[in-house]
Design a protein around this motif. Structure first.
Motif, PDB file in Angstrom:
ATOM      1  N   THR A 228       0.844  -1.181   0.000  1.00 50.11           N
ATOM      2  CA  THR A 228       0.000   0.000   0.000  1.00 50.11           C
ATOM      3  C   THR A 228       0.883   1.235   0.000  1.00 50.11           C
ATOM      4  O   THR A 228       1.986   1.207   0.556  1.00 50.11           O
ATOM      5  CB  THR A 228      -0.936   0.030   1.234  1.00 50.11           C
ATOM      6  N   ASP A 229       0.437   2.304  -0.623  1.00 46.16           N
ATOM      7  CA  ASP A 229       1.176   3.566  -0.602  1.00 46.16           C
ATOM      8  C   ASP A 229       0.694   4.363   0.601  1.00 46.16           C
ATOM      9  O   ASP A 229      -0.097   5.295   0.480  1.00 46.16           O
ATOM     10  CB  ASP A 229       0.952   4.333  -1.912  1.00 46.16           C
ATOM     11  N   LEU A 230       1.182   3.999   1.784  1.00 53.58           N
ATOM     12  CA  LEU A 230       0.646   4.541   3.021  1.00 53.58           C
ATOM     13  C   LEU A 230       0.870   6.048   3.133  1.00 53.58           C
ATOM     14  O   LEU A 230       0.007   6.775   3.630  1.00 53.58           O
ATOM     15  CB  LEU A 230       1.269   3.824   4.225  1.00 53.58           C
ATOM     16  N   ASP A 231       2.031   6.535   2.689  1.00 53.79           N
ATOM     17  CA  ASP A 231       2.329   7.958   2.793  1.00 53.79           C
ATOM     18  C   ASP A 231       1.980   8.738   1.529  1.00 53.79           C
ATOM     19  O   ASP A 231       2.245   9.931   1.432  1.00 53.79           O
ATOM     20  CB  ASP A 231       3.799   8.181   3.142  1.00 53.79           C
ATOM     21  N   ARG A 232       1.381   8.050   0.553  1.00 57.00           N
ATOM     22  CA  ARG A 232       0.886   8.661  -0.683  1.00 57.00           C
ATOM     23  C   ARG A 232       1.956   9.492  -1.392  1.00 57.00           C
ATOM     24  O   ARG A 232       1.704  10.595  -1.869  1.00 57.00           O
ATOM     25  CB  ARG A 232      -0.348   9.507  -0.389  1.00 57.00           C
TER      26      ARG A 232
ATOM     27  N   LEU B   7       2.297  -4.395  14.123  1.00 58.70           N
ATOM     28  CA  LEU B   7       2.339  -3.979  12.723  1.00 58.70           C
ATOM     29  C   LEU B   7       3.523  -3.066  12.488  1.00 58.70           C
ATOM     30  O   LEU B   7       3.765  -2.122  13.256  1.00 58.70           O
ATOM     31  CB  LEU B   7       1.043  -3.249  12.349  1.00 58.70           C
ATOM     32  N   THR B   8       4.257  -3.352  11.401  1.00 63.40           N
ATOM     33  CA  THR B   8       5.399  -2.536  10.988  1.00 63.40           C
ATOM     34  C   THR B   8       5.141  -2.001   9.586  1.00 63.40           C
ATOM     35  O   THR B   8       4.698  -2.742   8.700  1.00 63.40           O
ATOM     36  CB  THR B   8       6.696  -3.363  11.000  1.00 63.40           C
ATOM     37  N   TRP B   9       5.401  -0.722   9.400  1.00 62.55           N
ATOM     38  CA  TRP B   9       5.325  -0.096   8.084  1.00 62.55           C
ATOM     39  C   TRP B   9       6.728  -0.039   7.499  1.00 62.55           C
ATOM     40  O   TRP B   9       7.639   0.522   8.101  1.00 62.55           O
ATOM     41  CB  TRP B   9       4.720   1.301   8.208  1.00 62.55           C
ATOM     42  N   LEU B  10       6.921  -0.678   6.331  1.00 68.62           N
ATOM     43  CA  LEU B  10       8.179  -0.581   5.603  1.00 68.62           C
ATOM     44  C   LEU B  10       8.024   0.522   4.561  1.00 68.62           C
ATOM     45  O   LEU B  10       7.332   0.361   3.556  1.00 68.62           O
ATOM     46  CB  LEU B  10       8.532  -1.907   4.934  1.00 68.62           C
ATOM     47  N   GLU B  11       8.672   1.653   4.811  1.00 67.89           N
ATOM     48  CA  GLU B  11       8.556   2.827   3.946  1.00 67.89           C
ATOM     49  C   GLU B  11       9.509   2.715   2.762  1.00 67.89           C
ATOM     50  O   GLU B  11      10.722   2.535   2.937  1.00 67.89           O
ATOM     51  CB  GLU B  11       8.861   4.090   4.742  1.00 67.89           C
ATOM     52  N   ASN B  12       8.960   2.818   1.562  1.00 69.95           N
ATOM     53  CA  ASN B  12       9.719   2.695   0.318  1.00 69.95           C
ATOM     54  C   ASN B  12      10.263   4.059  -0.080  1.00 69.95           C
ATOM     55  O   ASN B  12       9.531   5.053  -0.078  1.00 69.95           O
ATOM     56  CB  ASN B  12       8.793   2.148  -0.774  1.00 69.95           C
ATOM     57  N   ASP B  13      11.554   4.102  -0.442  1.00 70.54           N
ATOM     58  CA  ASP B  13      12.134   5.371  -0.895  1.00 70.54           C
ATOM     59  C   ASP B  13      11.900   5.617  -2.381  1.00 70.54           C
ATOM     60  O   ASP B  13      12.378   6.606  -2.927  1.00 70.54           O
ATOM     61  CB  ASP B  13      13.625   5.429  -0.585  1.00 70.54           C
ATOM     62  N   GLY B  14      11.153   4.719  -3.043  1.00 72.67           N
ATOM     63  CA  GLY B  14      10.862   4.845  -4.462  1.00 72.67           C
ATOM     64  C   GLY B  14      11.742   3.971  -5.331  1.00 72.67           C
ATOM     65  O   GLY B  14      11.403   3.698  -6.483  1.00 72.67           O
ATOM     66  N   ALA B  15      12.859   3.512  -4.770  1.00 71.09           N
ATOM     67  CA  ALA B  15      13.781   2.658  -5.515  1.00 71.09           C
ATOM     68  C   ALA B  15      13.803   1.243  -4.957  1.00 71.09           C
ATOM     69  O   ALA B  15      14.684   0.454  -5.304  1.00 71.09           O
ATOM     70  CB  ALA B  15      15.189   3.253  -5.498  1.00 71.09           C
ATOM     71  N   GLY B  16      12.842   0.924  -4.089  1.00 67.20           N
ATOM     72  CA  GLY B  16      12.792  -0.420  -3.521  1.00 67.20           C
ATOM     73  C   GLY B  16      13.714  -0.622  -2.347  1.00 67.20           C
ATOM     74  O   GLY B  16      14.096  -1.756  -2.048  1.00 67.20           O
ATOM     75  N   HIS B  17      14.057   0.464  -1.638  1.00 69.60           N
ATOM     76  CA  HIS B  17      14.791   0.368  -0.384  1.00 69.60           C
ATOM     77  C   HIS B  17      13.838   0.793   0.733  1.00 69.60           C
ATOM     78  O   HIS B  17      13.128   1.806   0.604  1.00 69.60           O
ATOM     79  CB  HIS B  17      16.029   1.263  -0.403  1.00 69.60           C
ATOM     80  N   PHE B  18      13.853   0.045   1.829  1.00 69.49           N
ATOM     81  CA  PHE B  18      12.778   0.168   2.803  1.00 69.49           C
ATOM     82  C   PHE B  18      13.312   0.522   4.185  1.00 69.49           C
ATOM     83  O   PHE B  18      14.313  -0.040   4.635  1.00 69.49           O
ATOM     84  CB  PHE B  18      11.984  -1.136   2.878  1.00 69.49           C
TER      85      PHE B  18
ATOM     86  N   GLU C 274      -6.017   5.813  13.405  1.00 68.18           N
ATOM     87  CA  GLU C 274      -6.280   7.102  12.769  1.00 68.18           C
ATOM     88  C   GLU C 274      -4.969   7.800  12.428  1.00 68.18           C
ATOM     89  O   GLU C 274      -4.118   8.022  13.286  1.00 68.18           O
ATOM     90  CB  GLU C 274      -7.112   7.970  13.704  1.00 68.18           C
ATOM     91  N   ASN C 275      -4.814   8.136  11.148  1.00 68.80           N
ATOM     92  CA  ASN C 275      -3.611   8.792  10.641  1.00 68.80           C
ATOM     93  C   ASN C 275      -3.774  10.308  10.762  1.00 68.80           C
ATOM     94  O   ASN C 275      -4.795  10.862  10.361  1.00 68.80           O
ATOM     95  CB  ASN C 275      -3.418   8.397   9.173  1.00 68.80           C
ATOM     96  N   ASP C 276      -2.757  10.975  11.309  1.00 68.77           N
ATOM     97  CA  ASP C 276      -2.832  12.433  11.414  1.00 68.77           C
ATOM     98  C   ASP C 276      -2.359  13.136  10.142  1.00 68.77           C
ATOM     99  O   ASP C 276      -2.290  14.367  10.104  1.00 68.77           O
ATOM    100  CB  ASP C 276      -2.024  12.925  12.620  1.00 68.77           C
ATOM    101  N   GLY C 277      -2.064  12.356   9.099  1.00 69.56           N
ATOM    102  CA  GLY C 277      -1.577  12.916   7.851  1.00 69.56           C
ATOM    103  C   GLY C 277      -0.085  12.809   7.687  1.00 69.56           C
ATOM    104  O   GLY C 277       0.448  12.972   6.580  1.00 69.56           O
ATOM    105  N   ASN C 278       0.607  12.524   8.789  1.00 65.75           N
ATOM    106  CA  ASN C 278       2.065  12.372   8.765  1.00 65.75           C
ATOM    107  C   ASN C 278       2.493  10.993   9.256  1.00 65.75           C
ATOM    108  O   ASN C 278       3.614  10.825   9.727  1.00 65.75           O
ATOM    109  CB  ASN C 278       2.718  13.464   9.624  1.00 65.75           C
ATOM    110  N   GLN C 279       1.582  10.027   9.148  1.00 61.92           N
ATOM    111  CA  GLN C 279       1.832   8.635   9.533  1.00 61.92           C
ATOM    112  C   GLN C 279       2.133   8.501  11.020  1.00 61.92           C
ATOM    113  O   GLN C 279       2.934   7.657  11.446  1.00 61.92           O
ATOM    114  CB  GLN C 279       2.940   8.004   8.680  1.00 61.92           C
ATOM    115  N   ASN C 280       1.484   9.351  11.818  1.00 63.47           N
ATOM    116  CA  ASN C 280       1.410   9.162  13.259  1.00 63.47           C
ATOM    117  C   ASN C 280      -0.008   8.684  13.550  1.00 63.47           C
ATOM    118  O   ASN C 280      -0.984   9.299  13.095  1.00 63.47           O
ATOM    119  CB  ASN C 280       1.707  10.463  14.004  1.00 63.47           C
ATOM    120  N   PHE C 281      -0.129   7.610  14.306  1.00 61.59           N
ATOM    121  CA  PHE C 281      -1.410   6.921  14.401  1.00 61.59           C
ATOM    122  C   PHE C 281      -1.952   6.896  15.830  1.00 61.59           C
ATOM    123  O   PHE C 281      -1.196   6.681  16.785  1.00 61.59           O
ATOM    124  CB  PHE C 281      -1.280   5.485  13.878  1.00 61.59           C
TER     125      PHE C 281
END
Length: 357
Positions: free
Chosen positions: A208-212, A242-253, A303-310
């Motif tokens: 999922t693109d959690l941070d859009r 639950l862990t969010w693996l954030e993608n830098d766009g090049a497949g590094h998390f 609930e996401n505050d818009g900056n991925q703080n829940f």
């Protein structure tokens, strides 16, 4: 869908399109198609022990048939294709004679314009990760790894190069999330998340693109207590979550721990409160016999505050022992797998979002 006299064994709930939700019930040997709105349903029976379903193409579905739900070394796994016909659904076996199959997901893996399939052979003592190349009228099996415990293999572009890589999870001899970079149908493995604990309980991953920001991140849930191999005195509320693996766009998390709860089994993202960011819904398969005396809180939304703080909100009235959920509009649809006495367990429950705009 009430239980009646049966033991609920819902293993997957999935939105196939805006008008169709699918439920897998390996005990009944059926995939059931439900239609939001009036919630009428159509069973497709005689499928062995289906645990997962996906849309393969127009009028076709791919089904992972585990063969035997509980641990077994028997080679009873199959991959099925269901095709809609005038008189109902026709079943075609695409692959059989392998270990227990937990996943079959479609995607054009070799870039030739048709839909191939990933295959997770969870097995037991043996298994593997494969993909089925669509070469009409046949399918050709390619093996990427030989080991048991593969449970997820999502075809998704993780590095932004336009082809489909694989996001995979394995949790038998290791507890690892691995991506497989695609180069014209040739795949190279990179491990992006790993726990050295055998009792970590990796249960699912979800792209999922959690941070859009335009790339595909990964949600990693760990809360499988079915092996019950955790040491006495373990604090599963601190270990599972639950862990969010954030993608830098090049497949590094980069990993971000965002939720702690024993039994965390699945997570889905959607804008649940109408503020234009992605919130999360969590299903926790909490079986009282696995960790006696602990509070049972099977469903929450974050609930996401818009900056991925829940902020965690409990969901009252949720069914016991859910293993999968789907988000239909802004409501939650949950399916449960019954393992232990719990009067709240239901085959399928819709939880209406009373705060949705």
């Amino acid at each position: 869908m009430p239980v009646g006299e049966e033991v609920p064994t819902t293993t997957a709930v999935r939105v196939l399109d805006p008008d169709t939700v699918a439920l897998c019930d390996p005990r009944r040997g059926e995939v059931r198609l439900l239609h939001p709105g009036d919630w009428t349903s159509t069973p497709i029976a005689g499928l062995g022990a289906p645990v997962r379903v996906a849309r393969l193409a127009e009028g076709r579905l791919a089904v992972a048939d585990i063969g035997i739900l509980w641990p077994s070394a028997e080679r009873v796994g199959r991959v099925l294709q269901l095709e809609r016909q005038a008189e109902g659904w026709a079943t075609r076996v695409l692959l059989e004679g392998i270990g227990r199959v937990a996943c079959a997901e479609p995607g054009d893996l070799d870039g030739d314009g048709d839909q191939d399939l990933t295959v997770c052979e969870f097995g037991h003592l043996e298994g593997g990760l494969h993909w089925l190349e669509n070469e009409p009228p046949t399918w050709t099996l390619h093996t990427l790894a030989r080991s048991p415990g593969w449970s997820d293999a999502w075809p998704v572009d993780l590095d932004g190069d336009g082809d489909l890589d694989l996001a995979t999870a394995v949790s038998q001899n290791e507890e690892t999330v691995a991506i497989w970079r695609n180069a014209q149908g040739q795949f190279t493995r990179e491990d992006v998340f790993h726990s050295p604990l055998a009792w970590f309980g990796l249960s699912s991953i979800t792209p999922t693109d959690l941070d859009r920001d335009g790339d595909q991140d990964l949600l990693v849930s760990n809360g499988d207590t079915m092996d019950q191999d955790f040491p006495p005195g373990s604090n599963l509320d601190a270990l599972h979550g639950l862990t969010w693996l954030e993608n830098d766009g090049a497949g590094h998390f980069a990993p971000h721990r965002i939720f702690d709860r024993w039994g965390t089994y699945a997570a889905r993202s959607a804008d649940l409160d109408g503020d234009c960011d992605l919130d999360l819904a969590i299903a926790a398969h909490q079986v009282p016999a696995h960790w006696p005396g602990q509070p049972v809180r099977p469903v929450a939304w974050l609930e996401n505050d818009g900056n991925q703080n829940f902020t965690v909100h409990e969901v009252p009235g949720a069914p016991g022992q859910p293993v999968d959920l789907a988000i239909v509009g802004q409501d939650l649809l949950l399916g449960s797998l019954y393992l232990n006495e719990d009067p709240s367990v239901r085959r399928l429950v819709l939880l209406r979002n009373a705060t949705a705009p």
